[in-house]
Design an enzyme around this catalytic site. Structure first.
Site, short mmCIF file in Angstrom:
data_model
loop_
_atom_site.label_atom_id
_atom_site.label_comp_id
_atom_site.label_asym_id
_atom_site.label_seq_id
_atom_site.Cartn_x
_atom_site.Cartn_y
_atom_site.Cartn_z
N GLY A 96 0.81 -1.19 0.08
CA GLY A 96 -0.11 0.15 -0.18
C GLY A 96 0.81 1.24 -0.07
O GLY A 96 2.17 1.09 0.38
N TYR A 97 0.22 2.23 -0.59
CA TYR A 97 0.76 3.48 -0.71
C TYR A 97 0.60 4.63 0.43
O TYR A 97 -0.73 4.84 0.41
CB TYR A 97 0.80 4.20 -2.08
CG TYR A 97 1.86 3.22 -3.11
CD1 TYR A 97 3.05 3.68 -3.22
CD2 TYR A 97 1.30 2.20 -3.53
CE1 TYR A 97 3.80 2.95 -4.01
CE2 TYR A 97 2.11 1.42 -4.33
CZ TYR A 97 3.35 2.04 -4.68
OH TYR A 97 4.17 1.05 -5.33
N LEU A 98 1.45 5.02 1.25
CA LEU A 98 1.53 6.17 2.09
C LEU A 98 1.42 7.73 1.43
O LEU A 98 0.67 8.36 1.87
CB LEU A 98 2.36 6.18 3.30
CG LEU A 98 2.19 4.84 4.25
CD1 LEU A 98 3.45 4.61 4.83
CD2 LEU A 98 1.01 5.08 5.02
#
Length: 159
Positions: free
Chosen positions: A29-31
């Site tokens: 997942g991308y922050l």
């Protein structure tokens, strides 16, 4: 400075499957995904990493990776990361002196398969097996951070 030198290709055939040495499931997942960099959390069966990568287009990019506790990573992906989450099975295929990482995407990116090879320097020669297709290293759509924003299922041309 950590540097990643990588080429990305589509697959012309499924012949690579005969040569898979092992496979690993990944969820990432991308922050953050900015014009200059992306920050992601990647989880495998037993490990997790925080990864910071420059948004440079092309073969060479800066990359920093740090192992983090698996439970923390799962919470970060579930709670803090933008959706959709990237899910894929990474298959490892050795050709000559190199290991190809073939990502077979799931979820919103199902149907997409991309082969990657990491090199030690930009001019390094590598064998291109018969099952290799089009070089998409320069095509931004195939970067994981972009697949999280614009999944393969939404592409009109699917390539």
């Amino acid at each position: 400075m950590a540097v990643e030198i990588e080429h990305k290709f589509l697959l012309a055939t499924n012949q690579w499957r005969e040569h898979v040495s092992h496979s690993v499931m990944y969820k990432q997942g991308y922050l953050s995904s900015q014009p200059t960099s992306s920050i992601r959390v990647r989880i495998s069966d037993k490990q997790a990493w925080l990864n910071i990568k420059s948004a440079t287009i092309g073969v060479q990019r800066q990359e920093y990776e740090y192992e983090i506790p698996l439970n923390d990573a799962q919470e970060i992906v579930d709670i803090l990361c933008t959706k959709p989450i990237i899910e894929k099975t990474r298959h490892f295929v050795t050709v000559g002196d190199h290991v190809w990482e073939i990502d077979e995407f799931l979820g919103d990116n199902a149907g997409l398969i991309v082969a990657e090879i990491e090199l030690s320097h930009e001019g390094e020669i590598f064998a291109k097996p018969d099952w290799l297709g089009e070089d998409v290293t320069q095509d931004l759509r195939y970067y994981n951070n972009n697949l999280a924003r614009e999944p393969y299922k939404n592409w009109r041309d699917h390539a």
